[in-house]
Design an enzyme around this catalytic site. Structure first.
Site, PDB file in Angstrom:
ATOM      1  CG  ASN A  37      23.619  28.254  -9.907  1.00  0.00           C
ATOM      2  OD1 ASN A  37      22.785  28.068  -9.034  1.00  0.00           O
ATOM      3  ND2 ASN A  37      24.382  27.282 -10.396  1.00  0.00           N
ATOM      4  CG  ASP A  38      17.027  31.051 -10.637  1.00  0.00           C
ATOM      5  OD1 ASP A  38      16.572  31.470  -9.560  1.00  0.00           O
ATOM      6  OD2 ASP A  38      16.320  30.820 -11.618  1.00  0.00           O
ATOM      7  CG  HIS A 130      -8.005  18.105 -18.769  1.00  0.00           C
ATOM      8  ND1 HIS A 130      -8.954  19.069 -18.492  1.00  0.00           N
ATOM      9  CD2 HIS A 130      -7.888  18.065 -20.113  1.00  0.00           C
ATOM     10  CE1 HIS A 130      -9.386  19.590 -19.628  1.00  0.00           C
ATOM     11  NE2 HIS A 130      -8.757  19.000 -20.623  1.00  0.00           N
ATOM     12  CG  ASP A 169     -15.945  20.241 -22.363  1.00  0.00           C
ATOM     13  OD1 ASP A 169     -16.117  19.129 -21.841  1.00  0.00           O
ATOM     14  OD2 ASP A 169     -15.048  21.024 -22.011  1.00  0.00           O
ATOM     15  CE  LYS A 192     -14.367  23.451 -24.251  1.00  0.00           C
ATOM     16  NZ  LYS A 192     -13.626  23.520 -22.967  1.00  0.00           N
ATOM     17  NE  ARG A 194      -9.827  24.738 -24.702  1.00  0.00           N
ATOM     18  CZ  ARG A 194     -10.052  25.630 -23.756  1.00  0.00           C
ATOM     19  NH1 ARG A 194      -9.502  26.838 -23.847  1.00  0.00           N
ATOM     20  NH2 ARG A 194     -10.801  25.331 -22.725  1.00  0.00           N
ATOM     21  CG  ASP A 218     -14.876  22.650 -16.722  1.00  0.00           C
ATOM     22  OD1 ASP A 218     -14.545  21.499 -17.046  1.00  0.00           O
ATOM     23  OD2 ASP A 218     -14.648  23.650 -17.431  1.00  0.00           O
TER      24      ASP A 218
END
Length: 314
Positions: A37-38, A130, A169, A192, A194, A218
């Site tokens: 069933n995954d 990040h 950035d 920058k 986005r 980066d």
């Protein structure tokens, strides 16, 4: 090293094996099955009772698959009475979902942090998040490593007398400035904006890049749209040569090929925090190992030593 057990999910077993070689401990086996069933089933095939357990798994594509694996590994270790469970995430992809910049948007970085703690994680060892505020999403201790030393050691082999480190950035400018200090070079940053995940505009570069050798720094490169946009500005400003550096070389949707085809790009440097398929590698790519740094951090965590001491002098 005694009373330690290191397991790997299926995301990057090569890195986990290298970390274990530096620690001089075996990589403990884990079995990951998929039912009809995954649904996934995870079994840790080594004793965890009262041991210091480290689970190594970067969140790379397929991210959701590897996240569920990691959650199940945490749950299995907790159910096996592990003394402490440390999640080693060389890449935390959901760290990009760190702010509410649109109405009714989920904060995936915080949600996934809550899931990991709920599943049993006692602490987290991460690499180049990040943004620093992601620390605050976790209710358990977080040790945050970076790869600036590894990258700096590589670039110190070059003549850096005419070099400028450029951040794409302003958000990454602090890291770029720290990197420039390690290299003894100038620093610059792009302005920058986005618009979408793969659509950005860099209107200017703040700093001196004309007739200079540029190192673009980066934290990660996915589709490469930001770096390609920055290359356009660097051409206009008369940069002499460009080298591209990042910690996480995700290189999605043919990004590595597109960057390699840019004539002014002499080299693309990343770490092995995430796997780069052999079929996609180019002659311009250099991958540096972060296994020694991760292994030393694991050793210090296990022995109750300072991890921040790894960054003395930065």
């Amino acid at each position: 090293m005694r009373d330690i057990a290191v397991f790997s999910g299926s995301a990057h077993p090569e890195l986990a094996a290298e970390v274990c070689r530096h620690l001089e401990v075996p990589l403990s086996p884990a079995r990951i099955n998929r039912f009809a069933n995954d649904c996934l089933e995870v079994q840790l095939e080594a004793n965890c009772r009262e041991r210091d357990v480290f689970l190594i798994q970067p969140l790379v594509a397929p991210v959701q698959e590897h996240l569920v694996e990691l959650l199940m590994m945490c749950d299995a270790a907790r159910g096996a009475s592990a003394g402490r469970i440390t999640v080693v995430m060389p890449h935390y992809s959901y760290a990009r979902s760190d702010k509410k910049d649109m109405p009714r948007i989920s904060l995936g970085g915080r949600l996934v942090a809550d899931l990991l703690v709920t599943a049993g994680a006692s602490r987290v060892l991460a690499l180049t998040l990040h943004s620093p505020q992601v620390h605050g999403f976790f209710s358990v201790p977080v040790d945050h490593l970076h790869a600036l030393r590894e990258l700096a050691t590589h670039f110190r082999k070059l003549d850096l007398s005419n070099t400028t480190v450029v951040s794409p950035d302003l958000g990454n400018a602090k890291e770029a400035a720290a990197f420039a200090r390690l290299l003894g070079t100038r620093v610059a940053a792009g302005a920058k904006q986005r618009f979408e995940d793969d659509k950005v505009s860099i209107s200017a570069v703040i700093g001196d890049v004309a007739d200079r050798d540029v190192i673009v720094l980066d934290d990660e490169i996915a589709k490469g749209s930001t770096v390609l946009e920055l290359l356009d500005r660097l051409r206009e400003l008369g940069a002499r040569s460009v080298r591209v550096a990042c910690t996480h070389g995700l290189f999605a949707s043919g990004a590595l090929k597109r960057l390699s085809e840019q004539p002014e790009v002499l080299e693309i440097v990343c770490t092995n925090s995430v796997p780069v398929p052999e079929a996609e590698r180019t002659e311009k790519l250099t991958a540096l190992s972060v296994a020694p740094a991760l292994a030393e951090a694991v050793r210090r965590i296990h022995n109750g030593e300072s991890v921040s001491a790894l960054f003395d002098g930065l």
